[in-house]
Scaffold this motif. Structure first.
Motif, PDB file in Angstrom:
ATOM      1  N   MET A  43       0.840  -1.182   0.000  1.00  0.00           N
ATOM      2  CA  MET A  43       0.000   0.000   0.000  1.00  0.00           C
ATOM      3  C   MET A  43       0.887   1.248   0.000  1.00  0.00           C
ATOM      4  O   MET A  43       1.914   1.289   0.656  1.00  0.00           O
ATOM      5  CB  MET A  43      -0.898  -0.022   1.241  1.00  0.00           C
ATOM      6  CG  MET A  43      -1.891   1.118   1.330  1.00  0.00           C
ATOM      7  SD  MET A  43      -3.119   1.330   0.018  1.00  0.00           S
ATOM      8  CE  MET A  43      -4.001  -0.194   0.060  1.00  0.00           C
ATOM      9  N   ILE A  44       0.461   2.229  -0.714  1.00  0.00           N
ATOM     10  CA  ILE A  44       1.180   3.503  -0.774  1.00  0.00           C
ATOM     11  C   ILE A  44       0.875   4.301   0.488  1.00  0.00           C
ATOM     12  O   ILE A  44      -0.263   4.341   0.949  1.00  0.00           O
ATOM     13  CB  ILE A  44       0.774   4.299  -2.028  1.00  0.00           C
ATOM     14  CG1 ILE A  44       1.158   3.519  -3.279  1.00  0.00           C
ATOM     15  CG2 ILE A  44       1.436   5.671  -2.031  1.00  0.00           C
ATOM     16  CD1 ILE A  44       0.643   4.146  -4.548  1.00  0.00           C
ATOM     17  N   ARG A  45       1.899   4.950   1.023  1.00  0.00           N
ATOM     18  CA  ARG A  45       1.750   5.718   2.250  1.00  0.00           C
ATOM     19  C   ARG A  45       2.341   7.116   2.076  1.00  0.00           C
ATOM     20  O   ARG A  45       3.285   7.313   1.334  1.00  0.00           O
ATOM     21  CB  ARG A  45       2.434   5.020   3.412  1.00  0.00           C
ATOM     22  CG  ARG A  45       1.955   3.592   3.637  1.00  0.00           C
ATOM     23  CD  ARG A  45       2.613   2.979   4.847  1.00  0.00           C
ATOM     24  NE  ARG A  45       2.083   3.476   6.087  1.00  0.00           N
ATOM     25  CZ  ARG A  45       0.899   3.156   6.618  1.00  0.00           C
ATOM     26  NH1 ARG A  45       0.126   2.335   5.986  1.00  0.00           N
ATOM     27  NH2 ARG A  45       0.517   3.655   7.763  1.00  0.00           N
ATOM     28  N   GLU A  73      -2.114   5.900   5.229  1.00  0.00           N
ATOM     29  CA  GLU A  73      -2.261   4.933   4.157  1.00  0.00           C
ATOM     30  C   GLU A  73      -3.144   5.526   3.066  1.00  0.00           C
ATOM     31  O   GLU A  73      -4.245   6.010   3.334  1.00  0.00           O
ATOM     32  CB  GLU A  73      -2.892   3.653   4.705  1.00  0.00           C
ATOM     33  CG  GLU A  73      -2.950   2.526   3.709  1.00  0.00           C
ATOM     34  CD  GLU A  73      -3.447   1.247   4.343  1.00  0.00           C
ATOM     35  OE1 GLU A  73      -4.507   0.767   3.921  1.00  0.00           O
ATOM     36  OE2 GLU A  73      -2.772   0.745   5.265  1.00  0.00           O
ATOM     37  N   LEU A  74      -2.630   5.521   1.848  1.00  0.00           N
ATOM     38  CA  LEU A  74      -3.391   6.031   0.709  1.00  0.00           C
ATOM     39  C   LEU A  74      -4.007   4.838  -0.014  1.00  0.00           C
ATOM     40  O   LEU A  74      -3.419   3.777  -0.082  1.00  0.00           O
ATOM     41  CB  LEU A  74      -2.485   6.818  -0.226  1.00  0.00           C
ATOM     42  CG  LEU A  74      -1.740   7.987   0.412  1.00  0.00           C
ATOM     43  CD1 LEU A  74      -0.805   8.627  -0.597  1.00  0.00           C
ATOM     44  CD2 LEU A  74      -2.713   9.008   0.957  1.00  0.00           C
ATOM     45  N   GLY A  75      -5.163   5.029  -0.541  1.00  0.00           N
ATOM     46  CA  GLY A  75      -5.840   3.933  -1.228  1.00  0.00           C
ATOM     47  C   GLY A  75      -7.151   4.401  -1.805  1.00  0.00           C
ATOM     48  O   GLY A  75      -7.258   5.538  -2.282  1.00  0.00           O
ATOM     49  N   PRO A  76      -8.179   3.560  -1.723  1.00  0.00           N
ATOM     50  CA  PRO A  76      -9.446   3.885  -2.375  1.00  0.00           C
ATOM     51  C   PRO A  76     -10.248   4.996  -1.697  1.00  0.00           C
ATOM     52  O   PRO A  76     -11.090   5.618  -2.336  1.00  0.00           O
ATOM     53  CB  PRO A  76     -10.219   2.570  -2.350  1.00  0.00           C
ATOM     54  CG  PRO A  76      -9.644   1.810  -1.195  1.00  0.00           C
ATOM     55  CD  PRO A  76      -8.190   2.225  -1.130  1.00  0.00           C
ATOM     56  N   LEU A  77      -9.981   5.268  -0.428  1.00  0.00           N
ATOM     57  CA  LEU A  77     -10.728   6.316   0.262  1.00  0.00           C
ATOM     58  C   LEU A  77     -10.179   7.693  -0.084  1.00  0.00           C
ATOM     59  O   LEU A  77      -8.966   7.887  -0.118  1.00  0.00           O
ATOM     60  CB  LEU A  77     -10.643   6.142   1.780  1.00  0.00           C
ATOM     61  CG  LEU A  77     -11.354   4.942   2.377  1.00  0.00           C
ATOM     62  CD1 LEU A  77     -11.078   4.870   3.877  1.00  0.00           C
ATOM     63  CD2 LEU A  77     -12.840   5.018   2.116  1.00  0.00           C
ATOM     64  N   PRO A  78     -11.039   8.656  -0.321  1.00  0.00           N
ATOM     65  CA  PRO A  78     -10.550  10.029  -0.548  1.00  0.00           C
ATOM     66  C   PRO A  78      -9.863  10.554   0.714  1.00  0.00           C
ATOM     67  O   PRO A  78     -10.246  10.215   1.835  1.00  0.00           O
ATOM     68  CB  PRO A  78     -11.822  10.832  -0.824  1.00  0.00           C
ATOM     69  CG  PRO A  78     -12.870   9.837  -1.129  1.00  0.00           C
ATOM     70  CD  PRO A  78     -12.487   8.566  -0.432  1.00  0.00           C
TER      71      PRO A  78
END
Length: 110
Positions: A1-3, A8-13
């Motif tokens: 996962m990108i951080r 944590e960055l991902g599907p959530l805005p």
């Protein structure tokens, strides 16, 4: 996962607030409402490495990941910072910011 730092960055805005040194006194009030802080170095009163580092360190005190941006004038950046000045700022900020925002079209990406 990108951080971005601990975020944590991902599907959530995610919500980031863009600031300059003038916004730091209000940081405690709005920090609970955002996920990250973007320091717009090009909008700071003194876009020099030592001042940019000080603002970025102060932004970390809000307890949020910090993204440093020195926006290119062709992409809406303030001032007339040439590529050498922008590169010097990014070099100073890289060790202390959680991320750097550099435009893909910028000559710095060549």
């Amino acid at each position: 996962m990108i951080r971005l730092g601990d975020l944590e960055l991902g599907p959530l805005p995610r919500i980031a607030v863009a600031i300059t040194e003038a916004d730091l006194p209000q940081a405690a009030a709005w920090a609970p409402l955002v996920d990250a802080i973007e320091v717009r170095v090009d909008l700071c009163a003194e876009p020099q490495p030592s001042a940019a580092v000080a603002v970025t360190r102060a932004a970390h005190a809000a307890g949020k990941p910090v993204l440093a941006t020195v926006r290119w004038s062709a992409e809406g950046g303030a001032g007339a910072l040439d590529d050498a000045a922008r590169l010097a700022l990014y070099a100073a900020l890289a060790p202390i910011a959680d991320g750097l925002d550099i435009e893909l079209a910028s000559p710095l990406c060549d």
